[in-house]
Structures are given as C-alpha cells and as structure tokens.
Design a protein around this motif. Structure first.
Motif, PDB file in Angstrom:
ATOM      1  N   ALA A 100      49.187 -46.508 -44.597  1.00  0.00           N
ATOM      2  CA  ALA A 100      49.057 -46.321 -46.044  1.00  0.00           C
ATOM      3  C   ALA A 100      48.541 -44.927 -46.384  1.00  0.00           C
ATOM      4  N   LYS A 101      47.715 -44.361 -45.517  1.00  0.00           N
ATOM      5  CA  LYS A 101      47.200 -43.009 -45.726  1.00  0.00           C
ATOM      6  C   LYS A 101      48.113 -41.951 -45.123  1.00  0.00           C
ATOM      7  N   GLN A 102      49.270 -42.381 -44.643  1.00  0.00           N
ATOM      8  CA  GLN A 102      50.263 -41.485 -44.041  1.00  0.00           C
ATOM      9  C   GLN A 102      49.696 -40.739 -42.829  1.00  0.00           C
ATOM     10  N   LEU A 103      48.812 -41.416 -42.119  1.00  0.00           N
ATOM     11  CA  LEU A 103      48.263 -40.856 -40.884  1.00  0.00           C
ATOM     12  C   LEU A 103      48.993 -41.391 -39.659  1.00  0.00           C
ATOM     13  N   ILE A 104      49.669 -42.523 -39.810  1.00  0.00           N
ATOM     14  CA  ILE A 104      50.551 -43.072 -38.784  1.00  0.00           C
ATOM     15  C   ILE A 104      51.903 -43.311 -39.441  1.00  0.00           C
ATOM     16  N   SER A 105      52.960 -42.914 -38.769  1.00  0.00           N
ATOM     17  CA  SER A 105      54.295 -43.074 -39.342  1.00  0.00           C
ATOM     18  C   SER A 105      54.776 -44.517 -39.180  1.00  0.00           C
ATOM     19  N   PRO A 106      55.697 -44.972 -40.021  1.00  0.00           N
ATOM     20  CA  PRO A 106      56.262 -46.316 -39.840  1.00  0.00           C
ATOM     21  C   PRO A 106      56.859 -46.520 -38.452  1.00  0.00           C
ATOM     22  N   ALA A 107      57.456 -45.471 -37.891  1.00  0.00           N
ATOM     23  CA  ALA A 107      58.037 -45.594 -36.549  1.00  0.00           C
ATOM     24  C   ALA A 107      56.937 -45.851 -35.519  1.00  0.00           C
ATOM     25  N   GLU A 108      55.824 -45.132 -35.625  1.00  0.00           N
ATOM     26  CA  GLU A 108      54.713 -45.366 -34.708  1.00  0.00           C
ATOM     27  C   GLU A 108      54.133 -46.761 -34.900  1.00  0.00           C
ATOM     28  N   ALA A 109      54.039 -47.193 -36.144  1.00  0.00           N
ATOM     29  CA  ALA A 109      53.440 -48.495 -36.444  1.00  0.00           C
ATOM     30  C   ALA A 109      54.303 -49.658 -35.985  1.00  0.00           C
ATOM     31  N   SER A 110      55.596 -49.430 -35.762  1.00  0.00           N
ATOM     32  CA  SER A 110      56.489 -50.521 -35.371  1.00  0.00           C
ATOM     33  C   SER A 110      56.258 -50.987 -33.943  1.00  0.00           C
ATOM     34  N   ASP A 111      55.533 -50.207 -33.173  1.00  0.00           N
ATOM     35  CA  ASP A 111      55.286 -50.537 -31.764  1.00  0.00           C
ATOM     36  C   ASP A 111      53.818 -50.907 -31.599  1.00  0.00           C
ATOM     37  N   ASP A 112      53.553 -52.116 -31.100  1.00  0.00           N
ATOM     38  CA  ASP A 112      52.171 -52.549 -30.915  1.00  0.00           C
ATOM     39  C   ASP A 112      51.455 -51.763 -29.816  1.00  0.00           C
ATOM     40  N   ALA A 113      52.165 -50.904 -29.097  1.00  0.00           N
ATOM     41  CA  ALA A 113      51.495 -50.058 -28.110  1.00  0.00           C
ATOM     42  C   ALA A 113      50.503 -49.119 -28.773  1.00  0.00           C
TER      43      ALA A 113
END
Length: 396
Positions: A341-354
C-alpha cells in the motif's frame, strides 16, 4: 596538479616506501607550516608526513588541498583482511608496518576531507569501506540518495561484511529513502524466533527474554610516536545526553550516532567496537516498522516472541501450535500488504510468499510430566522452521 605529477604521487602513495624524514620534521612544528611545506609533504610519499600535512591543512581550514586529498583517497588499494565471520575463527595476520603506515596516513586524509566538507564519488567510497567503514558511511550520507543508492545497496547486501558498521548503517540510510527491492529484501531476510514453552494445563507458565549480540570488544589501539592526533570515527546506538556529542545522527526507530574523537591513538588492526548492534533481526524489524510509520511499542513484527502452550494431549498441542503459526503468518501477510500500500513492495514481489519473514519455532518441553511425545510438525510454508531448544542458544 598535472597528470605526470599525479602519477608520481600515486605511485608513492600506493607503495609507501618508508623514507628518511627531511630536515623539517613535522612533529617539531608548534604551529602549521606554510602551504608550500604542506604541499611538499603531500607530494613526498612519506606516510607520516602526509598525515601531518592533512592535519595541518585541516587546522588552517585550507580547502585548496581537497582535490589532492580526494585524488589519493580515490586510488586507495584495500588492505588484506578477513571478513567478520572469518575473524571469529581465524584471526587475520597482523598488518605489515608498511600497511599500517599507509592506513594511518589515509585515516588522516579522510578526516581532513570530511572536516573540510569534501566529497568522494560513491564508487570510491565503497572501495574504502573495508578499511574505513565509518568514514565511508559519512561520505555516502552527504551525497544525494540517488547517487549513494547503488553503493549502499552493495554494502547492505554483503553476507559477510568486513565491518558490522557498514551493513547496519547502509540499511539505516536506505530505509530513509527506500529504493525498489529494499523493503522486500529486508522483510524476507527477517527471522521471527518464537520460543514455544509447552507445559501441562496445571503447570506454571514460563518465558525468557531475548538477547541481542553486538560486535564484541577489542583491545586498545596503538599510540605511534611523532604521529599527529587525528579524528577517529565510530558508531554507537543513539541516545540523549551521551558524551561525546555525535558528529551526525542517522535517524529512525533505531537511530545511529556517528562520533568523532581527536586522539593520538591510531586505528586498531582488528577494528573497534562501541557496543554497536549489527544488522540482526531486531534491527530489521525496526526498519520495517519505521518504513510503515509504526511506533516502537506497536511494532507489528517482533524479532523474538515467547509463547506458552498448555496442552493436555498430543492433538491439543498440535492444534494450538498450528493456530499460532497461522496467526503469525497472517500478521506477516498483513505487513506485506501494508508495504504494498505504501508502494515499498511491488505487486509482483508480494505475489510470492518467499517475501515473508521466516518463522523459527524453538520448542521447549517444560512439562512436569512427559505424558506424550512432542513430535516435529510439518507446515505448508517452507519458511516455517522447527528447532528443539538446546542449552546456550542465543536469540536476536
């Protein structure tokens, strides 16, 4: 200085032959000599004279020497050393006298560059990091975040740094202006240690506190006869009313003070420590909270948690432990989405639980009677680890 002159000074500075001192011994001067004398010492190649030249130029606030000091600093050839992890088991070979002379002269040059408000390119600062970690951070702190970012990322990403200072301080500076990928890296490399105390319903609850390692202690550095007193730099955990006053402070939930002390002692071969905490899980959690604007007392992720499970049988134990793991993973995912939400992690990064933190379960069998076995459980996420408590285990 022309190209030929620079090459001559560079050759002398890199090799640093131990030359006989001229008629004008720098240690005999009670007041700074003329600029011509200082220039002769800078160009002469003797490391002790070069150190005195840097000190006298600083006393005179003579910024005309900054280009030459910066040129020499940019040509620094790192000394042989072992990283922090290797030094724990294999102490490095002592530096040669030539290496010590070269290092101590550069310490004086860097002090003058810093105090005269000089700058170095970020790449050159990185080349100095293994031998002059605090000075490197100061130089990176005073340039723009965009220029410093690649070097800070490289120092932060070291798995076996030469100094605890650089990795922790680099992360602290990056957290002030988080670049792409930094928050995801910080989150995924954080381990939450859950010390699970298993007892019977009638047993008393137990618990223990966490401990945080620091960089250890070292012996006092040497005093070198006829060398000048120079500004020495170290880092410490920031706090009010501490002496000496900080030269600068890197702000945050875990702020860092950079301290300068002018002293006749020179740099220790093995490094120096002031109780400075390295980049451990507690620091990572604090940096994540800082980027989310969380208050210290309301930090969502804590590096160490004590959990009491009172179980009457094997199934009760497994049910409670699984429920706890589910709650922790839900918390981790909530933090991840807040970073998105703060644009500190991208949606692509967030899609992986790693990208989620690792959850380490340290199981302590505290039951008064071992009425059922505590068997290792299997969890869906590979980031949930299991460990049986052993005496002497330390938690960050």
């Amino acid at each position: 200085m022309n190209g030929i002159g620079k090459i001559g000074v560079l050759a002398l500075f890199i090799v640093f032959p131990i030359l006989a001192h001229g008629q004008d011994d720098p240690a005999a001067f009670k007041t700074p000599p003329s600029a011509d004398v200082i220039a002769r010492w800078v160009h002469g190649g003797d490391p002790r004279e070069m150190a005195w030249a840097a000190v006298f130029a600083l006393q005179e606030k003579d910024t005309s020497f900054l280009p030459e000091f910066a040129f020499l600093a940019e040509q620094w050839r790192p000394l042989p050393h072992r990283n922090i992890l290797e030094r724990e088991h294999h102490p490095p070979q002592p530096l040669t006298s030539e290496e010590r002379e070269r290092r101590d002269a550069m310490s004086a040059l860097l002090d003058s560059i810093i105090q005269l408000n000089g700058n170095l390119p970020a790449a050159s600062a990185q080349n100095l990091a293994s031998d002059f970690p605090v000075q490197t951070i100061i130089l990176l702190h005073r340039i723009t975040p965009q220029e410093a970012e690649p070097t800070l990322l490289a120092l932060y990403g070291e798995t076996a740094p030469a100094s605890w200072y650089t990795q922790r301080a680099a992360a602290a500076l990056l957290a002030l202006h988080p670049p792409a990928g930094f928050a995801a890296s910080l989150l995924s490399n954080t381990t939450v240690t859950s010390h699970v105390f298993v007892s019977l319903p009638e047993d008393p609850s137990l618990g223990m506190g966490a401990s945080s390692g620091d960089c250890g202690g070292y012996g006092p550095p040497p005093v070198k006869a006829n060398w000048p007193a120079i500004g020495k730099y170290s880092m410490r955990e920031a706090g009010p009313g501490r002496d000496p006053a900080p030269y600068l402070t890197i702000p945050g939930l875990k702020p860092i003070d950079v301290v300068r002390v002018v002293a006749p002692t020179l740099q220790s071969d093995s490094g120096e420590c002031t109780g400075f905490t390295p980049l451990n899980n507690a620091i990572r959690a604090a940096l994540i909270a800082q980027m989310l604007d969380e208050q210290p007392e309301r930090m969502t992720i804590k590096s160490h948690v004590d959990v009491n499970i009172k179980a009457k049988d094997d199934q009760d134990y497994k049910t409670q432990l699984a429920a706890y793991v589910d709650r922790e993973e839900a918390t981790f995912r909530s933090v991840k989405m807040n970073l998105v939400a703060k644009q500190l992690i991208s949606p692509a990064e967030a899609s992986d639980d790693a990208v989620l933190p690792c959850l380490l379960l340290v199981i302590s069998d505290s039951r008064s009677a071992k009425v059922f076995p505590l068997q290792e459980m299997q969890f869906r996420s590979p980031k949930v680890k299991w460990e049986t408590e052993h005496l002497g285990v330390l938690y960050e």
